[in-house]
Design a protein around this motif. Structure first.
Motif, PDB file in Angstrom:
ATOM      1  N   LYS A 134       0.834  -1.209   0.000  1.00  0.00           N
ATOM      2  CA  LYS A 134       0.000   0.000   0.000  1.00  0.00           C
ATOM      3  C   LYS A 134       0.864   1.253   0.000  1.00  0.00           C
ATOM      4  N   LEU A 137      -6.583   2.280   4.919  1.00  0.00           N
ATOM      5  CA  LEU A 137      -5.786   1.582   3.903  1.00  0.00           C
ATOM      6  C   LEU A 137      -5.673   0.087   4.194  1.00  0.00           C
ATOM      7  N   MET A 138      -5.761  -0.288   5.474  1.00  0.00           N
ATOM      8  CA  MET A 138      -5.554  -1.668   5.910  1.00  0.00           C
ATOM      9  C   MET A 138      -6.751  -2.136   6.743  1.00  0.00           C
TER      10      MET A 138
END
Length: 175
Positions: A112, A140-141
């Motif tokens: 990412k 993002l995660m």
């Protein structure tokens, strides 16, 4: 800060148990036929796991052989979980073997990129997490969660400006 464990050289009665899981963590089965299992366990860095898996042992097809593919999870019991990279299959027409390499789960952060506009950001606020640094990382995660955050870090502000930085490097270095 690390140790390499070559399980073929360790004086133990049983080889370590490797459990194959799908990306959501559901176990698919064990990889009892794995050989040359070597774990390179590092403190505070990405760890690695290497092993070989034959397609057949004693003429019998190895269970889960075809399920051992990239991005599956390998759980090395009592050591940790690893993301399997694309295994390389070699064969001579008679014998097929997958050479497997996997990295500890935090390796997922290297896939990412993070971009932050020039500004001052709150590190973490558990009551209003959305625009905090940890909140942005969680966006993002999404399969990860925040564990314990030291109270001295809650409400701390820092100024950042990053463009398409590798998320793992951002966390380890910039942050």
């Amino acid at each position: 800060y690390g140790m390499v464990i070559d399980f073929s050289k360790v004086d133990i009665h049983e080889q370590p148990v490797l459990i194959l899981k799908n990306t959501s963590g559901v176990p698919l089965g064990t990889l009892g036929a794995a050989s040359n299992v070597i774990a390179d366990i590092k403190y505070n860095e990405v760890s690695a796991l290497d092993f070989n898996l034959p397609a057949y042992t004693d003429g019998v097809e190895v269970p889960n052989y075809n399920s051992v593919v990239g991005m599956r999870i390998i759980d090395l019991q009592d050591m940790g979980q690893f993301i399997l990279m694309n295994p390389k299959e070699t064969g001579n027409g008679v014998k097929r073997v997958k050479t497997c390499k996997a990295y500890s789960l935090e390796y997922e952060f290297t896939f990412k990129k993070i971009t932050l506009q020039n500004g001052t950001y709150n590190f973490w606020n558990p009551v209003a997490p959305d625009d905090t640094i940890l909140g942005i990382i969680l966006d993002l995660m999404p399969s990860w969660s925040v564990g314990t955050v030291d109270s001295s870090l809650i409400g701390k502000y820092r100024t950042y400006e990053v463009s398409e930085e590798n998320l793992y490097n951002f966390i380890k270095n910039t942050l």
